[in-house]
Scaffold this active site. Sequence first.
Site, PDB file in Angstrom:
ATOM      1  N   CYS A 130     -16.511   2.340  -0.117  1.00 20.11           N
ATOM      2  CA  CYS A 130     -15.462   1.124  -0.373  1.00 20.11           C
ATOM      3  C   CYS A 130     -15.112   0.842   1.226  1.00 20.11           C
ATOM      4  CB  CYS A 130     -14.089   1.141  -1.153  1.00 20.11           C
ATOM      5  SG  CYS A 130     -13.486   2.700  -0.547  1.00 20.11           S
ATOM      6  N   ARG A 169     -13.900  -8.256   0.280  1.00 24.16           N
ATOM      7  CA  ARG A 169     -13.009  -8.170  -0.113  1.00 24.16           C
ATOM      8  C   ARG A 169     -12.052  -9.262   0.980  1.00 24.16           C
ATOM      9  NH1 ARG A 169     -10.383  -3.409   0.578  1.00 24.16           N
ATOM     10  NH2 ARG A 169      -8.610  -4.399   0.695  1.00 24.16           N
ATOM     11  N   HIS A 189      -6.527   0.210  -7.273  1.00 24.17           N
ATOM     12  CA  HIS A 189      -7.260  -0.171  -5.620  1.00 24.17           C
ATOM     13  C   HIS A 189      -7.658  -1.849  -6.359  1.00 24.17           C
ATOM     14  CE1 HIS A 189      -7.415  -1.221  -1.826  1.00 24.17           C
ATOM     15  NE2 HIS A 189      -8.612  -0.362  -0.860  1.00 24.17           N
ATOM     16  N   GLN A 196     -10.341  -3.913  -3.945  1.00 23.63           N
ATOM     17  CA  GLN A 196     -11.846  -3.162  -3.311  1.00 23.63           C
ATOM     18  C   GLN A 196     -12.421  -2.925  -5.193  1.00 23.63           C
ATOM     19  OE1 GLN A 196     -12.100  -1.667  -1.178  1.00 23.63           O
ATOM     20  NE2 GLN A 196     -14.390  -2.080  -1.749  1.00 23.63           N
ATOM     21  N   ARG A 234       1.246  -0.807   0.100  1.00 21.45           N
ATOM     22  CA  ARG A 234      -0.021   0.138  -0.272  1.00 21.45           C
ATOM     23  C   ARG A 234       1.038   1.018  -0.336  1.00 21.45           C
ATOM     24  NH1 ARG A 234      -5.697   1.597   3.100  1.00 21.45           N
ATOM     25  NH2 ARG A 234      -6.592  -0.330   1.571  1.00 21.45           N
ATOM     26  N   ASP A 285     -17.136   7.163  -2.675  1.00 19.80           N
ATOM     27  CA  ASP A 285     -15.842   7.359  -1.689  1.00 19.80           C
ATOM     28  C   ASP A 285     -15.246   8.011  -1.149  1.00 19.80           C
ATOM     29  OD1 ASP A 285     -13.359   6.424  -0.998  1.00 19.80           O
ATOM     30  OD2 ASP A 285     -12.592   6.263  -2.363  1.00 19.80           O
TER      31      ASP A 285
HETATM   32  N1   CP Z   1     -10.875   0.216   1.663  1.00 13.70           N
HETATM   33  C1   CP Z   1      -9.914  -0.166   1.823  1.00 13.70           C
HETATM   34  O1   CP Z   1      -9.260  -0.355   1.719  1.00 13.70           O
HETATM   35  O2   CP Z   1      -9.869   0.458   3.566  1.00 13.70           O
HETATM   36  P1   CP Z   1      -8.714   0.205   4.186  1.00 13.70           P
HETATM   37  O3   CP Z   1      -8.181   1.881   3.976  1.00 13.70           O
HETATM   38  O4   CP Z   1      -9.692  -0.088   5.454  1.00 13.70           O
HETATM   39  O5   CP Z   1      -8.075  -1.140   4.113  1.00 13.70           O
HETATM   40  N1  NVA Z   2      -9.444   6.989  -1.754  1.00 10.42           N
HETATM   41  C1  NVA Z   2     -10.027   6.547  -0.687  1.00 10.42           C
HETATM   42  C2  NVA Z   2     -10.562   5.108  -0.270  1.00 10.42           C
HETATM   43  C3  NVA Z   2      -9.999   4.215   0.210  1.00 10.42           C
HETATM   44  C4  NVA Z   2     -10.288   2.830   0.652  1.00 10.42           C
HETATM   45  C5  NVA Z   2      -8.466   6.227  -0.466  1.00 10.42           C
HETATM   46  O1  NVA Z   2      -7.066   6.903  -1.036  1.00 10.42           O
HETATM   47  O2  NVA Z   2      -8.427   6.717   0.439  1.00 10.42           O
END
Ligand code: CP
Ligand code: NVA
Length: 304
Positions: free
Chosen positions: A263, A291, A128, A131, A101, A223
Amino acid sequence: MKKDLISIKDLSAKEIMDIFSLTDRLKNNKAKFSKALKGKTLALIFQKPSNRTRVSFEVGMFQLGGNSLYLSPNEISLGVRESIADVAKTLSRYIDGIVLRTFEHKNCLEMAKTASIPVINGLSDFSHPCQGLADLYTIREKAKGLKNITLAYIGDGNNVCHSLLFACAKLGVNMHVGSPKGYEPDLLVLNDSKSMAELNNASIKLFNNAFDAVKGADVIYTDVWASMGQEEESRKRREIFASFQVNANLVNSANKNALIMHCLPAHRGEEITDDVLDGKYSVVFDQAENRMHVQKAILIKLLK
Ligand code: CP
Ligand code: NVA
């Protein structure tokens, strides 16, 4: 040859459907897969916070008989303490797979190129994929298939939006994006997904008005307006995105019984109201649960 999961764009429709079939089997018979990844270890290198991604990968790995190792930004300051390539090459000697990440998408590409083990994108500023796959799996489950479905994504044309565009295009799901001017998805992603969707008899349309975008929608998805790393823009974005809030009024303009998706994490009262998020048609926690099931299938496909 090792395989990575960096973007849904790299998967064929068949590969996605194979992941979904395996997910069905994993959901129906958890015990059968309890040793599928025995002796394997997954490293999670996270440069941003996470609830769902971290926990679902760690628990998923455990349920498959394997181990996981969470490496926070303090442990591995990617590219600062040592280069991404050196991290990738070292971990390849100990570990069987990496979930990354990160901020810049090119970090995922660099990690995948230099590691000799599978690398999974656990969210970058650009996409992502885990997701997007879990989301389409959830729609397939709730709508009993993906035929003649229109998903309306309302809000920022961000990483989640990009992965949904690729996933919908590949699987022949129609997608409407409703974003304020200047906050639309990346033009290349939009054009790419439009051409892919056409080949699959689906269409992708962009709107700068939320009400136009939800017309005819079977699924409404939103989102946060400011993603991780954009916190300082939050105030400005709250004003710009105000007319893109998913509330009862907007939901009433979509098809009857339209599913509500997010999400998570949600900024309640900003991009979505409580009544909608907690309402009868919300599937947000099924999405969160899926997920884990979908990622278990991905882990088996890549690590076994
Ligand atoms: N949707 C998602 O990826 O959540 P987190 O940021 O909590 O991992
Ligand atoms: N668009 C958001 C998604 C979180 C799962 C972010 O990148 O923070």
